[in-house]
Design a protein around this motif. Structure first.
Motif, PDB file in Angstrom:
ATOM      1  N   GLN A   1       0.830  -1.201   0.000  1.00  0.00           N
ATOM      2  CA  GLN A   1       0.000   0.000   0.000  1.00  0.00           C
ATOM      3  C   GLN A   1       0.866   1.252   0.000  1.00  0.00           C
ATOM      4  N   GLY A   2       0.383   2.278  -0.683  1.00  0.00           N
ATOM      5  CA  GLY A   2       1.119   3.538  -0.731  1.00  0.00           C
ATOM      6  C   GLY A   2       2.128   3.606  -1.851  1.00  0.00           C
ATOM      7  N   GLU A   3       2.389   2.501  -2.528  1.00  0.00           N
ATOM      8  CA  GLU A   3       3.334   2.497  -3.638  1.00  0.00           C
ATOM      9  C   GLU A   3       2.606   2.868  -4.934  1.00  0.00           C
ATOM     10  N   PRO A   4       3.310   3.530  -5.849  1.00  0.00           N
ATOM     11  CA  PRO A   4       2.689   3.788  -7.158  1.00  0.00           C
ATOM     12  C   PRO A   4       2.312   2.468  -7.830  1.00  0.00           C
ATOM     13  N   ARG A   5       1.116   2.402  -8.366  1.00  0.00           N
ATOM     14  CA  ARG A   5       0.639   1.150  -8.936  1.00  0.00           C
ATOM     15  C   ARG A   5       1.360   0.826 -10.239  1.00  0.00           C
ATOM     16  N   ASP A   6       1.774  -0.400 -10.367  1.00  0.00           N
ATOM     17  CA  ASP A   6       2.390  -0.937 -11.584  1.00  0.00           C
ATOM     18  C   ASP A   6       1.751  -2.295 -11.832  1.00  0.00           C
ATOM     19  N   SER A   7       0.794  -2.356 -12.734  1.00  0.00           N
ATOM     20  CA  SER A   7       0.010  -3.579 -12.919  1.00  0.00           C
ATOM     21  C   SER A   7       0.883  -4.749 -13.359  1.00  0.00           C
ATOM     22  N   ALA A   8       1.886  -4.486 -14.198  1.00  0.00           N
ATOM     23  CA  ALA A   8       2.750  -5.573 -14.644  1.00  0.00           C
ATOM     24  C   ALA A   8       3.554  -6.128 -13.472  1.00  0.00           C
ATOM     25  N   ARG A   9       4.061  -5.231 -12.638  1.00  0.00           N
ATOM     26  CA  ARG A   9       4.827  -5.660 -11.466  1.00  0.00           C
ATOM     27  C   ARG A   9       3.941  -6.444 -10.503  1.00  0.00           C
ATOM     28  N   THR A  10       2.741  -5.975 -10.299  1.00  0.00           N
ATOM     29  CA  THR A  10       1.815  -6.664  -9.396  1.00  0.00           C
ATOM     30  C   THR A  10       1.485  -8.051  -9.914  1.00  0.00           C
ATOM     31  N   ARG A  11       1.228  -8.161 -11.216  1.00  0.00           N
ATOM     32  CA  ARG A  11       0.894  -9.474 -11.775  1.00  0.00           C
ATOM     33  C   ARG A  11       2.079 -10.433 -11.678  1.00  0.00           C
ATOM     34  N   ARG A  12       3.292  -9.896 -11.847  1.00  0.00           N
ATOM     35  CA  ARG A  12       4.466 -10.754 -11.766  1.00  0.00           C
ATOM     36  C   ARG A  12       4.646 -11.311 -10.349  1.00  0.00           C
ATOM     37  N   ILE A  13       4.469 -10.456  -9.361  1.00  0.00           N
ATOM     38  CA  ILE A  13       4.595 -10.915  -7.979  1.00  0.00           C
ATOM     39  C   ILE A  13       3.491 -11.909  -7.644  1.00  0.00           C
ATOM     40  N   ALA A  14       2.268 -11.602  -8.047  1.00  0.00           N
ATOM     41  CA  ALA A  14       1.148 -12.500  -7.775  1.00  0.00           C
ATOM     42  C   ALA A  14       1.344 -13.840  -8.480  1.00  0.00           C
ATOM     43  N   GLY A  15       1.835 -13.802  -9.730  1.00  0.00           N
ATOM     44  CA  GLY A  15       2.074 -15.047 -10.449  1.00  0.00           C
ATOM     45  C   GLY A  15       3.137 -15.903  -9.786  1.00  0.00           C
ATOM     46  N   THR A  16       4.178 -15.268  -9.246  1.00  0.00           N
ATOM     47  CA  THR A  16       5.218 -16.023  -8.550  1.00  0.00           C
ATOM     48  C   THR A  16       4.655 -16.681  -7.305  1.00  0.00           C
ATOM     49  N   ARG A  17       3.810 -15.975  -6.586  1.00  0.00           N
ATOM     50  CA  ARG A  17       3.192 -16.561  -5.386  1.00  0.00           C
ATOM     51  C   ARG A  17       2.288 -17.740  -5.747  1.00  0.00           C
ATOM     52  N   VAL A  18       1.538 -17.589  -6.827  1.00  0.00           N
ATOM     53  CA  VAL A  18       0.635 -18.670  -7.233  1.00  0.00           C
ATOM     54  C   VAL A  18       1.429 -19.903  -7.655  1.00  0.00           C
ATOM     55  N   MET A  19       2.496 -19.697  -8.429  1.00  0.00           N
ATOM     56  CA  MET A  19       3.310 -20.835  -8.844  1.00  0.00           C
ATOM     57  C   MET A  19       3.981 -21.501  -7.646  1.00  0.00           C
ATOM     58  N   ALA A  20       4.361 -20.698  -6.648  1.00  0.00           N
ATOM     59  CA  ALA A  20       4.949 -21.280  -5.444  1.00  0.00           C
ATOM     60  C   ALA A  20       3.931 -22.125  -4.692  1.00  0.00           C
ATOM     61  N   ALA A  21       2.664 -21.746  -4.761  1.00  0.00           N
ATOM     62  CA  ALA A  21       1.623 -22.488  -4.048  1.00  0.00           C
ATOM     63  C   ALA A  21       1.283 -23.810  -4.716  1.00  0.00           C
ATOM     64  N   VAL A  22       1.739 -24.026  -5.960  1.00  0.00           N
ATOM     65  CA  VAL A  22       1.461 -25.296  -6.646  1.00  0.00           C
ATOM     66  C   VAL A  22       2.053 -26.466  -5.870  1.00  0.00           C
ATOM     67  N   THR A  23       3.143 -26.229  -5.160  1.00  0.00           N
ATOM     68  CA  THR A  23       3.764 -27.289  -4.363  1.00  0.00           C
ATOM     69  C   THR A  23       2.773 -27.924  -3.402  1.00  0.00           C
ATOM     70  N   ASP A  24       1.880 -27.121  -2.851  1.00  0.00           N
ATOM     71  CA  ASP A  24       0.927 -27.642  -1.874  1.00  0.00           C
ATOM     72  C   ASP A  24      -0.148 -28.509  -2.510  1.00  0.00           C
ATOM     73  N   ARG A  25      -0.231 -28.495  -3.826  1.00  0.00           N
ATOM     74  CA  ARG A  25      -1.230 -29.333  -4.503  1.00  0.00           C
ATOM     75  C   ARG A  25      -0.599 -30.556  -5.165  1.00  0.00           C
ATOM     76  N   THR A  26       0.672 -30.798  -4.883  1.00  0.00           N
ATOM     77  CA  THR A  26       1.336 -31.983  -5.423  1.00  0.00           C
ATOM     78  C   THR A  26       0.659 -33.286  -4.995  1.00  0.00           C
ATOM     79  N   PRO A  27       0.177 -33.413  -3.740  1.00  0.00           N
ATOM     80  CA  PRO A  27      -0.490 -34.674  -3.375  1.00  0.00           C
ATOM     81  C   PRO A  27      -1.632 -35.057  -4.296  1.00  0.00           C
ATOM     82  N   LEU A  28      -2.368 -34.058  -4.836  1.00  0.00           N
ATOM     83  CA  LEU A  28      -3.459 -34.371  -5.760  1.00  0.00           C
ATOM     84  C   LEU A  28      -2.923 -35.043  -7.017  1.00  0.00           C
TER      85      LEU A  28
END
Length: 790
Positions: A479-506
Motif C-alpha cells: 500500500q502507498g506504492e505507485p501502482r504498476d500492474s505488470a509488477r503486481t501481476r508478476r509478484i502474484a504469479g510467482t506466489r501462485v506458482m509457489a503455491a502449486v507445491t501444496d497441490r502436489t499430493p493431488l
C-alpha cells in the motif's frame, strides 16, 4: 579457493577455552544444488578446517584462529560453512545413478508411513511390505535384462536366419551362419547370453558395496541405547538411526542372490521345458532338481528380506558375515550349475517363438499390485489411529509412491525391451518380439498422459482463480506504492506458482490410482487375449480397433523417446558438470533417507552429513563453551534438524536453530509424518535453545513450521517481503528482484533474527530446564533462551 589444509584439534582445547565463552559460531549448511565455500562465506580466501574432498567444513582464512582471539571480533559470529554437495553430485560416474531411479522411489515409500503410537507390529508390517516391493523391482530389472539378452538376442534373433544375417556379430550363435557350430545350440546360446544379466547383478552389488563402505559405515556419536518407542520424540534422534550398516549388508546379499537366481531360473525353465517334452529322463530329473533348488533358494531370500528390519534405538555394529557371504555365493553356485545344465548337448533343440516371459512379467506385475494394495490397507489403519489433516493423501502417500516406483520399473524395463526388439528386428516382423504384457503396458502410457493433462488443466484453472486473489493481496502488501500492474501481476504469479507445491499430493494421488487401474487392465488384457492390443481388437468396432492401434503405436514411440531422452540425459550428465549438478538436485531430495527398503538405491548422503554436523557441534561447544547458531537453508535445514536431534540434550540446549526456505513442514512434515510431523517438530522446538524460521510466499519449497498453539509464532516469523521494494527507492534505486527460494541473507530480517538468537544464548553451561506445562508448550521452555518475540 586456496589449497585445503587440515588444522588439527578444534581450534584450541579445553584448557585454552576463552573466558566466559565469548566466541560465537554460525555453522552454515547449504541447500539443494550445492554451492562453494567462497559463495557461502563471501570471501575468496577460504580454508578447509575439517573433512575431505567429499564433505568438509570451511572458514575464511581470517577466522582460522578466532576462538583463541575472541576480542578481535567486534561484530557478528564466526561464519563456518559445511559443504556437502559432492556427496550427491561429485564425480561423473554418479550420472549412472539414473538407472537406480525406481529403487530410490520405493525407498522413499518406506519413510512415508503415517504417524502412530503403540502399533509396532503394524509399523513392522508396513516396512516388510515395502521391502518385498523393493525385491520385486530387483527381480524385474534382472528379468528385463534376461529378456533382452536371452530371449530377444540369443533365442529369437540368433535363432532366426534373417535376423542373424542382419547382425553379423551374432553369426557364431546362428545355426545357419556357423554351420551348426558348438555355440549354435539354443541352450549354449542362452548360457552365454546369461553373462549380461549376471554382469548387471554384479555391477549393482559392486556399487552398493562401495557406497555402503563410504556412507553406511560412517559412525555417529556413540550414545546409550534408548527404548523402542518414546512418545513425542522422532526416530531421527535415536542413536542408530543414521547407521544402517547391518540392514543394508543383509539386503544387499538378498537382492544380489535374487538377481542371480532370476538369471538361473530363466535358463533352467527354458531347458527344463524342452527336457520334459523331448529330453532324456536323466536331464529331466536334473532339471526338476535344479528348479526345486532354485525355488528353495528363493524362499530363503524372501525369508532374509522379511526377517529383520532396521535397528534404530542403538548402534548395531553387528554384521551378519556368514549370511552376507554365503547367500550370494550359494546363488552363484546354483547359477553355475544351471549354466552347465542348459549348455548340455541337445542336438534336436530348436528355438522358436519366444521364451515364457509373459508368465514372469505377469507374475511380477500381479505381485506388485497385490503388495501395493496391502500397503495401502496397512497405511490406512496406521493413519486412522493418529489422524492429521496435514498428512499428504490421508496417509496413503507411501502406497502411492510405491505404485509409481513399480510403474517406473515397468516403463524402464519395457522401454529397453521394445527398443532392443525394434533394433534387432527393424520393420520386417521376422521375430516374435518382447512379451505381450510389455506391449500392453506401453499402450497404457497415452491414456495415462491424458489423465495427467486433465489434472494439469484443473491445476491451471485453479491457479487462474488464485492469481486474481493474490493480485489483491499484493496490492494490500504494498500500500502507498505507485501502482504498476505488470509488477503486481508478476509478484502474484510467482506466489501462485509457489503455491502449486501444496497441490502436489493431488497429482500423485490421481496418477498412482490411474497407474494401478491401467496396469490391472493391461495385465487382464494380456492374459485374456495372449495377443497385443492391436491383434486383440481385430474384428471389433472401427473406433475400438483404431483406439487400440493408436495407443499401441503411440505408446511404443513414447516409451522409445523417453528411453532415448533418459540415455541422452545420463550421457550428458556424465560429461557435463552442470547437468550432473542438476541430477544431483534430484538426489539431494530423494537420497536423504537411509536405504531401508532397497540396497541398490543411490546411497543416503545424510548418513555421512548428519554425523559430520553432530560431531562438529558437539566437539566445538565442548571445547570452547561458546554460542552456536546452526543456520540451514532449504535441504540444509533438514540436515540441521536431523543433526540437532542427534546431539546430547545438554549440547542441544546450547544450540540455536535458524532455518530459512525450509521444507521441514511443507514437504517433509506432510510426506513423512512419522518423522517430521507436528509432534516431532514440537519436540525439536522444546529441545533446542531457540529456533526461528524465515520463509516467503514466493518460495515454492520453503514454508512455515506451523507448530500448534503459542509455539507457532515463537518459531515462525511473519512472511518476508519479496521483493524487498515494490518500486524504485533510495535504498533500491534499481528494481528489486523477486528472490523466491534463494538469497535469504539479502533480507535484513536474516541478520536481525540471527543477532536475536545470539543475544538469547548464554555462553557456558545451560541452566536448568523449566518444568510444567509452560515447558511442554515451549513458552519459557527454551533452555538458555527465553520466549521469542515475533
Amino acid at each position: 579457493m586456496e589449497r585445503a589444509r587440515e588444522h588439527g584439534g578444534e581450534h584450541g582445547d579445553a584448557g585454552q577455552r576463552p573466558a566466559g565463552g565469548g566466541v560465537a559460531l554460525e555453522l552454515l549448511v547449504h541447500g539443494v544444488g550445492g554451492t562453494t565455500p567462497e559463495e557461502m562465506l563471501g570471501d575468496p580466501r577460504t580454508v578447509r578446517v575439517s573433512g575431505d574432498e567429499t564433505a568438509a567444513v570451511h572458514r575464511r582464512e581470517a577466522d582460522i584462529d578466532a576462538e583463541r582471539h575472541p576480542e578481535d571480533r567486534r561484530r557478528g559470529p564466526v561464519p563456518e560453512a559445511y559443504v556437502w554437495c559432492n556427496l550427491t553430485s561429485g564425480n561423473a560416474a554418479r550420472a549412472l545413478w539414473l538407472l537406480l531411479l525406481p529403487f530410490m522411489v520405493v525407498n522413499l515409500a518406506h519413510w512415508m508411513r503415517p504417524s502412530t503410537t503403540g502399533r509396532q507390529r503394524t509399523v513392522r508390517l508396513y516396512g516388510l511390505i515395502v521391502r518385498l516391493i523393493g525385491l520385486t523391482l530387483t527381480v524385474l530389472l534382472v528379468a528385463a535384462a534376461c529378456e533382452v539378452a536371452l530371449d530377444l538376442g540369443a533365442w529369437q534373433c540368433a535363432g532366426t536366419r534373417a535376423c542373424a544375417q542382419r547382425h553379423s556379430w551374432l553369426g557364431f550363435l546362428s545355426p545357419v551362419a556357423s554351420d551348426h557350430g558348438w555355440w549354435s545350440q539354443p541352450g549354449r546360446r542362452l548360457a552365454l547370453a546369461s553373462l549380461v544379466p549376471t554382469a548387471l547383478t554384479g555391477l549393482l552389488w559392486y556399487l552398493s558395496h562401495r557406497t555402503w563402505s563410504a556412507y553406511e559405515s560412517q559412525q555417529p556419536i556413540s550414545r546409550p541405547a534408548e527404548p523402542d518407542e518414546e512418545p513425542h520424540r522422532t526416530a531421527l534422534g535415536r542413536p542408530g538411526f543414521w547407521y544402517g550398516r547391518r540392514l543394508v549388508a543383509r539386503l544387499r546379499a538378498a537382492h544380489t542372490a535374487a538377481g542371480l537366481l532370476t538369471v538361473a531360473a530363466a535358463l533352467a525353465t527354458a531347458a527344463a521345458r524342452y527336457d520334459s517334452r523331448h529330453g532324456s529322463v536323466e536331464l529331466e530329473a536334473v532339471g526338476w532338481l535344479l528348479c526345486a533348488a532354485l525355488l528353495a533358494a528363493g524362499v530363503v531370500v524372501v525369508g532374509v528380506v522379511c526377517r529383520r528390519g532396521r535397528t534404530e534405538n542403538r548402534l548395531d555394529r553387528t554384521l551378519d558375515q556368514a549370511l552376507v557371504r554365503r547367500l550370494p555365493a550359494g546363488a552363484l553356485v546354483l547359477l553355475a550349475a544351471t549354466v552347465v545344465y542348459a549348455g548340455w548337448s541337445r542336438p534336436g533343440w530348436r528355438s522358436a517363438d519366444r521364451l515364457p516371459g509373459d508368465a514372469t512379467f505377469g507374475a511380477l506385475a500381479l505381485a506388485q499390485g497385490v503388495l501395493v494394495i496391502a500397503l495401502g490397507v496397512v497405511a490406512h489403519v496406521l493413519h486412522r489411529t493418529h489422524p492429521d489433516t496435514r498428512t499428504a493423501m490421508r496417509g496413503l502417500a507411501g502406497p502411492a509412491v510405491a505404485m509409481l516406483a513399480c510403474a517406473l520399473g515397468g516403463v524402464m524395463s519395457g522401454g529397453v525391451a521394445q527398443r532392443v526388439a525394434d533394433w534387432l528386428d527393424g520393420t520386417r516382423h521376422i521375430m516374435a518380439g518382447p512379451p505381450v504384457l510389455l506391449t500392453w503396458q506401453a499402450s497404457t502410457i497415452p491414456p495415462l498422459l491424458l489423465v495427467l493433462l486433465v489434472v494439469v488443466g484443473r491445476l491451471a484453472r485453479r491457479s487462474a482463480v488464485l492469481r486474481r486473489a493474490e493480485t489483491a493481496a499484493v496490492e494490500l502488501d504494498y500500500q502507498g506504492e505507485p501502482r504498476d500492474s505488470a509488477r503486481t501481476r508478476r509478484i502474484a504469479g510467482t506466489r501462485v506458482m509457489a503455491a502449486v507445491t501444496d497441490r502436489t499430493p493431488l497429482v500423485v494421488a490421481v496418477m498412482s490410482a490411474a497407474t494401478l487401474l491401467l496396469g490391472a487392465l493391461a495385465l487382464a488384457g494380456a492374459f485374456a487375449t495372449h495377443d497385443t492390443p492391436e491383434g486383440a481388437t481385430l474384428g471389433t468396432q472401427p473406433l475400438v480397433r483404431g483406439g487400440a492401434e493408436t495407443a499401441q503405436a503411440l505408446g511404443s514411440w513414447l516409451i522409445g523417446i523417453g528411453f532415448l531422452l533418459f540415455v541422452t540425459w545420463g550421457r550428458r550428465a556424465y560429461k557435463d558438470a552442470s547437468a550432473r549438478r542438476t541430477i544431483g538436485i534430484l538426489w539431494d531430495v530423494g537420497t536423504f533417507w537411509p536405504r531401508a527398503a532397497h540396497p541398490f538405491a543411490p546411497p543416503c548422503y545424510a548418513e555421512r552429513a548428519v554425523p559430520d554436523l553432530s560431531w562438529r557441534m558437539a566437539t566445538w561447544t565442548e571445547t570452547t563453551g561458546g554460542r552456536l547458531v546452526l543456520s540451514g537453508h532449504s535441504q540444509g535445514s533438514v540436515l540441521a534438524a536431523a543433526a540437532a536431534w542427534q546431539l546430547e540434550p545438554s549440547v542441544r540446549r546450547r544450540v540455536a536453530l535458524l532455518t530459512y526456505g525450509s521444507p521441514l513442514e511443507r514437504l517433509y512434515g506432510r510426506w513423512f509424518p512419522a518423522y517430521f510431523g507436528p509432534a516431532a517438530l514440537s519436540s525439536l522446538h522444546r529441545e533446542v535453545a531457540c529456533w526461528r524460521n524465515l520463509y516467503r510466499l514466493t518460495d515454492p519449497i520453503g514454508g512455515p513450521i506451523r507448530l500448534p498453539g503459542d509455539c507457532g509464532p515463537q518459531v515462525d516469523r511473519a512472511p518476508l517481503r519479496d521483493p524487498l521494494a515494490y518500486g524504485r527507492t533510495a535504498e533500491h534505486p534499481l528494481p528489486a528482484p523477486i528472490l523466491g527460494h534463494g538469497d535469504y541473507q539479502a533480507d535484513p530480517a536474516f541478520a536481525e533474527e540471527r543477532e536475536h538468537l545470539l543475544s538469547r544464548l548464554r555462553p557456558g553451561l545451560p541452566g536448568p530446564r523449566p518444568a510444567g506445562p509452560d515447558a511442554e508448550a515451549g513458552s519459557g521452555g527454551q533452555g538458555s533462551c527465553g520466549k521469542s518475540s515475533g
